[in-house]
Design a protein around this motif. Structure first.
Motif, PDB file in Angstrom:
ATOM      1  N   THR A 118       0.814  -1.201  -0.121  1.00 48.41           N
ATOM      2  CA  THR A 118       0.149  -0.058   0.045  1.00 48.41           C
ATOM      3  C   THR A 118       0.896   1.099   0.029  1.00 48.41           C
ATOM      4  OG1 THR A 118      -0.139  -0.128   2.417  1.00 48.41           O
ATOM      5  CG2 THR A 118      -2.077  -1.135   1.121  1.00 48.41           C
ATOM      6  N   LEU A 119       2.256   1.269  -0.088  1.00 50.10           N
ATOM      7  CA  LEU A 119       3.245   2.287   0.146  1.00 50.10           C
ATOM      8  C   LEU A 119       4.194   2.128  -0.779  1.00 50.10           C
ATOM      9  CD1 LEU A 119       3.108   5.219   1.337  1.00 50.10           C
ATOM     10  CD2 LEU A 119       4.453   4.074   3.231  1.00 50.10           C
ATOM     11  N   ALA A 120       4.886   3.209  -1.288  1.00 50.90           N
ATOM     12  CA  ALA A 120       6.081   3.038  -1.884  1.00 50.90           C
ATOM     13  C   ALA A 120       7.249   4.281  -1.459  1.00 50.90           C
ATOM     14  CB  ALA A 120       6.011   3.028  -3.430  1.00 50.90           C
ATOM     15  N   TRP A 121       8.494   3.925  -1.260  1.00 46.63           N
ATOM     16  CA  TRP A 121       9.332   4.977  -0.843  1.00 46.63           C
ATOM     17  C   TRP A 121      10.656   4.661  -1.260  1.00 46.63           C
ATOM     18  CZ3 TRP A 121       7.361   0.676   1.888  1.00 46.63           C
ATOM     19  CH2 TRP A 121       8.006   0.017   2.221  1.00 46.63           C
ATOM     20  N   ASP A 122      11.417   5.739  -1.543  1.00 44.65           N
ATOM     21  CA  ASP A 122      12.755   5.613  -1.622  1.00 44.65           C
ATOM     22  C   ASP A 122      13.773   6.499  -0.856  1.00 44.65           C
ATOM     23  OD1 ASP A 122      12.535   8.153  -2.053  1.00 44.65           O
ATOM     24  OD2 ASP A 122      12.484   8.375  -4.407  1.00 44.65           O
ATOM     25  N   GLU A 123      13.363   6.472   0.605  1.00 44.18           N
ATOM     26  CA  GLU A 123      14.139   7.199   1.495  1.00 44.18           C
ATOM     27  C   GLU A 123      13.292   6.968   3.001  1.00 44.18           C
ATOM     28  OE1 GLU A 123      14.291  11.293   0.311  1.00 44.18           O
ATOM     29  OE2 GLU A 123      12.356  11.971   1.228  1.00 44.18           O
ATOM     30  N   THR A 124      13.992   6.926   3.911  1.00 46.74           N
ATOM     31  CA  THR A 124      13.456   6.896   5.396  1.00 46.74           C
ATOM     32  C   THR A 124      13.962   7.792   6.292  1.00 46.74           C
ATOM     33  OG1 THR A 124      13.521   4.334   4.884  1.00 46.74           O
ATOM     34  CG2 THR A 124      13.516   5.123   7.198  1.00 46.74           C
ATOM     35  N   THR A 125      13.302   8.337   6.840  1.00 46.36           N
ATOM     36  CA  THR A 125      13.567   9.348   7.764  1.00 46.36           C
ATOM     37  C   THR A 125      13.607   8.974   9.360  1.00 46.36           C
ATOM     38  OG1 THR A 125      12.676  11.288   6.558  1.00 46.36           O
ATOM     39  CG2 THR A 125      13.329  11.668   8.954  1.00 46.36           C
ATOM     40  N   VAL A 126      14.750   9.127   9.876  1.00 48.73           N
ATOM     41  CA  VAL A 126      14.840   8.583  11.438  1.00 48.73           C
ATOM     42  C   VAL A 126      14.944  10.080  12.345  1.00 48.73           C
ATOM     43  CG1 VAL A 126      17.446   8.486  11.383  1.00 48.73           C
ATOM     44  CG2 VAL A 126      16.080   7.535  13.065  1.00 48.73           C
ATOM     45  N   VAL A 127      14.324  10.229  13.379  1.00 51.37           N
ATOM     46  CA  VAL A 127      14.489  11.319  14.456  1.00 51.37           C
ATOM     47  C   VAL A 127      15.150  10.889  15.467  1.00 51.37           C
ATOM     48  CG1 VAL A 127      13.093  12.983  15.586  1.00 51.37           C
ATOM     49  CG2 VAL A 127      12.231  12.237  13.249  1.00 51.37           C
ATOM     50  N   VAL A 128      16.308  11.405  15.826  1.00 56.84           N
ATOM     51  CA  VAL A 128      17.179  11.045  16.929  1.00 56.84           C
ATOM     52  C   VAL A 128      17.107  12.020  17.874  1.00 56.84           C
ATOM     53  CG1 VAL A 128      19.551  10.609  17.338  1.00 56.84           C
ATOM     54  CG2 VAL A 128      18.760  10.060  15.093  1.00 56.84           C
ATOM     55  N   VAL A 129      17.092  11.336  19.314  1.00 61.39           N
ATOM     56  CA  VAL A 129      17.095  12.421  20.484  1.00 61.39           C
ATOM     57  C   VAL A 129      18.097  12.156  21.233  1.00 61.39           C
ATOM     58  CG1 VAL A 129      15.740  12.689  22.551  1.00 61.39           C
ATOM     59  CG2 VAL A 129      14.482  12.413  20.300  1.00 61.39           C
ATOM     60  N   GLU A 130      18.933  13.113  21.935  1.00 62.96           N
ATOM     61  CA  GLU A 130      19.824  12.710  22.818  1.00 62.96           C
ATOM     62  C   GLU A 130      19.671  13.628  24.340  1.00 62.96           C
ATOM     63  OE1 GLU A 130      24.061  12.586  20.639  1.00 62.96           O
ATOM     64  OE2 GLU A 130      22.817  14.126  19.754  1.00 62.96           O
ATOM     65  N   ALA A 131      19.233  12.765  25.253  1.00 67.82           N
ATOM     66  CA  ALA A 131      19.052  13.510  26.655  1.00 67.82           C
ATOM     67  C   ALA A 131      20.201  13.397  27.297  1.00 67.82           C
ATOM     68  CB  ALA A 131      17.795  12.635  27.063  1.00 67.82           C
ATOM     69  N   ARG A 132      20.531  14.544  27.910  1.00 67.69           N
ATOM     70  CA  ARG A 132      21.540  14.721  28.659  1.00 67.69           C
ATOM     71  C   ARG A 132      21.660  14.999  30.193  1.00 67.69           C
ATOM     72  NH1 ARG A 132      25.399  17.503  23.850  1.00 67.69           N
ATOM     73  NH2 ARG A 132      25.004  16.204  22.193  1.00 67.69           N
ATOM     74  N   SER A 133      22.413  14.411  30.869  1.00 68.00           N
ATOM     75  CA  SER A 133      22.332  14.655  32.376  1.00 68.00           C
ATOM     76  C   SER A 133      23.916  14.846  32.760  1.00 68.00           C
ATOM     77  CB  SER A 133      21.724  13.816  33.293  1.00 68.00           C
ATOM     78  OG  SER A 133      21.784  14.039  34.485  1.00 68.00           O
ATOM     79  N   GLY A 134      24.430  15.936  32.997  1.00 67.55           N
ATOM     80  CA  GLY A 134      25.846  16.191  33.201  1.00 67.55           C
ATOM     81  C   GLY A 134      26.551  15.936  32.107  1.00 67.55           C
ATOM     82  N   THR A 135      27.736  14.807  32.104  1.00 67.49           N
ATOM     83  CA  THR A 135      28.168  14.366  30.980  1.00 67.49           C
ATOM     84  C   THR A 135      28.018  13.126  30.309  1.00 67.49           C
ATOM     85  OG1 THR A 135      29.840  13.186  32.569  1.00 67.49           O
ATOM     86  CG2 THR A 135      30.262  15.570  32.036  1.00 67.49           C
ATOM     87  N   THR A 136      26.600  12.871  30.810  1.00 67.53           N
ATOM     88  CA  THR A 136      26.112  11.475  30.267  1.00 67.53           C
ATOM     89  C   THR A 136      24.933  11.835  29.327  1.00 67.53           C
ATOM     90  OG1 THR A 136      26.656  10.374  32.249  1.00 67.53           O
ATOM     91  CG2 THR A 136      24.968   9.410  30.907  1.00 67.53           C
ATOM     92  N   THR A 137      24.964  11.207  28.271  1.00 77.34           N
ATOM     93  CA  THR A 137      24.046  11.087  27.019  1.00 77.34           C
ATOM     94  C   THR A 137      23.265  10.012  26.896  1.00 77.34           C
ATOM     95  OG1 THR A 137      25.246  12.942  26.011  1.00 77.34           O
ATOM     96  CG2 THR A 137      23.589  11.789  24.718  1.00 77.34           C
ATOM     97  N   GLY A 138      21.896   9.999  26.792  1.00 77.87           N
ATOM     98  CA  GLY A 138      21.215   8.903  26.169  1.00 77.87           C
ATOM     99  C   GLY A 138      20.746   9.063  24.965  1.00 77.87           C
ATOM    100  N   LEU A 139      20.453   8.046  24.198  1.00 76.65           N
ATOM    101  CA  LEU A 139      20.185   7.862  22.744  1.00 76.65           C
ATOM    102  C   LEU A 139      18.913   7.337  22.699  1.00 76.65           C
ATOM    103  CD1 LEU A 139      21.117   8.628  19.874  1.00 76.65           C
ATOM    104  CD2 LEU A 139      22.072   6.134  19.785  1.00 76.65           C
ATOM    105  N   GLY A 140      17.880   8.005  21.683  1.00 75.99           N
ATOM    106  CA  GLY A 140      16.666   7.439  21.437  1.00 75.99           C
ATOM    107  C   GLY A 140      16.359   7.584  19.940  1.00 75.99           C
TER     108      GLY A 140
END
Length: 363
Positions: free
Chosen positions: A23-45
């Motif tokens: 039901t769908l055709a595509w030729d590219e994919t978008t990824v939305v990246v989040v970096e959450a930071r506390s002090g010097t530490t970063t979490g990735l989603g």
């Protein structure tokens, strides 16, 4: 200790060949990246959604996340859900919440210096995977090359292809492609199909009977996932296991879906992150079902190791390629399973390659 920054990036990555499902055709994919930071530490989603999901994070969610404790992931998830009441939760907004939630789980685990499965509580050392691709745009040689690469090259003895081409109007070609797929992988590997909701009820039953002749064991979205009664009808009349659930954006969706499928699917990058995905898994277990993680393999793998009723993890071609390109720490599915947390790295063990991502950035 508090969440001090919430950075958002969106990247649009071209596919390595034209792709389509029923039901769908595509030729590219978008990824939305989040970096959450506390002090010097970063979490990735991250989530797979239009770049506008990044604007939702920046404009609607960020103010309800910053200054909260990184230990209180469930509380922050609830705060985000309440904040978007008037914006509408399902769809793009839920994808945005999901990306933030995944980043916060990773951040918490990194702050505690624990692999994510250890933080949540692992019940499995390994998680089975299945190769997923087989797009309707692939010619037979391309299809065979991809499938044999998984089965005979990497030892992944579960693979899935797309059927239902042209909104269900090319059944003869669908079944021919299923036959080519079975010839390519041999008689022993598991073969799955995904119709992306293209068939009507009776058509899906007829196709399901033909699929049984090729030993197909998994029939995903034989009819629209909005047609719950249709899913129940098809489930009761075909040999293949019927699966659905990828479009669940809130927990009540899974409560409605569970009674009409053989295996429940859920996507942590859509349903509200790992917080809600784990609840969906518990809901499935309570109704006697297994759960299968939909797409985004590295977003799910560590949590999937923590639920007793996990069936498998979808090693979706597009997403596995993007995650191994834009992130460090990709898992190896060779042998048909992954071992999340085995490296001992805190969190899910992945980091964003900013320089590699630069040519693809759209936000």
């Amino acid at each position: 200790m508090k969440i001090e920054r919430l950075d958002v990036t969106a990247c649009t990555v071209p596919t390595d060949a034209p792709e389509a499902d029923a039901t769908l055709a595509w030729d590219e994919t978008t990824v939305v990246v989040v970096e959450a930071r506390s002090g010097t530490t970063t979490g990735l989603g991250w989530t797979y959604a239009p770049a506008d999901a990044g604007s939702v994070i920046r404009d609607l969610l960020r103010g309800h996340v910053l200054d909260r404790s990184p230990m209180d992931v469930a509380g922050t998830n609830e705060a985000m859900g309440r904040a978007v009441r008037n914006a509408g939760r399902p769809g793009l907004v839920s994808c945005a919440i999901s990306a933030v939630d995944i980043a916060l789980w990773d951040l918490k685990a990194r702050l505690l210096q624990l692999p994510l499965p250890q933080l949540i509580g692992a019940v499995h050392d390994t998680v089975p995977v299945y190769g997923s691709g087989g797009f309707t745009t692939y010619h037979d040689t391309h299809l065979a090359t991809q499938l044999t690469g998984w089965v005979h090259g990497q030892g992944i003895e579960r693979v899935k292809i797309k059927i239902g081409e042209a909104w269900g109007r090319a059944v003869e070609r669908d079944l021919a492609r299923v036959g080519h797929a079975r010839d390519a992988i041999g008689p022993h590997a598991e073969l799955y199909v995904d119709a992306n909701g293209a068939y009507n009820r009776k058509q899906a039953v007829r196709v399901g009977h033909a699929l049984a002749e090729h030993g197909v064991g998994w029939f995903e979205e034989p009819v629209s996932s909005d047609d719950l009664e249709g899913l129940r009808v098809v489930r009761d009349l075909v040999v293949c296991d019927v699966a659905a659930g990828e479009y669940g954006y809130m927990l009540p969706y899974f409560a409605r879906m569970a009674p009409v499928v053989d295996c429940l699917q859920a996507d942590a990058t859509r349903c509200g992150g790992l917080t809600v995905w784990l609840r969906a898994a518990a809901l499935a277990e309570a109704t006697g079902l297994e759960i299968s993680a939909h797409c985004a393999p590295h977003a799910h793998a560590h949590a999937a190791a923590c639920v007793p009723n996990v069936r498998h993890l979808e090693w979706f071609h597009d997403h596995a390629r993007i995650e191994s390109t834009l992130f460090t720490g990709a898992l190896d599915p060779t042998g048909g399973s992954v071992r999340p947390g085995a490296s001992g790295a805190p969190g899910h063990g992945m980091s964003f390659r900013h320089e590699t991502a630069t040519p693809y950035r759209v936000l």
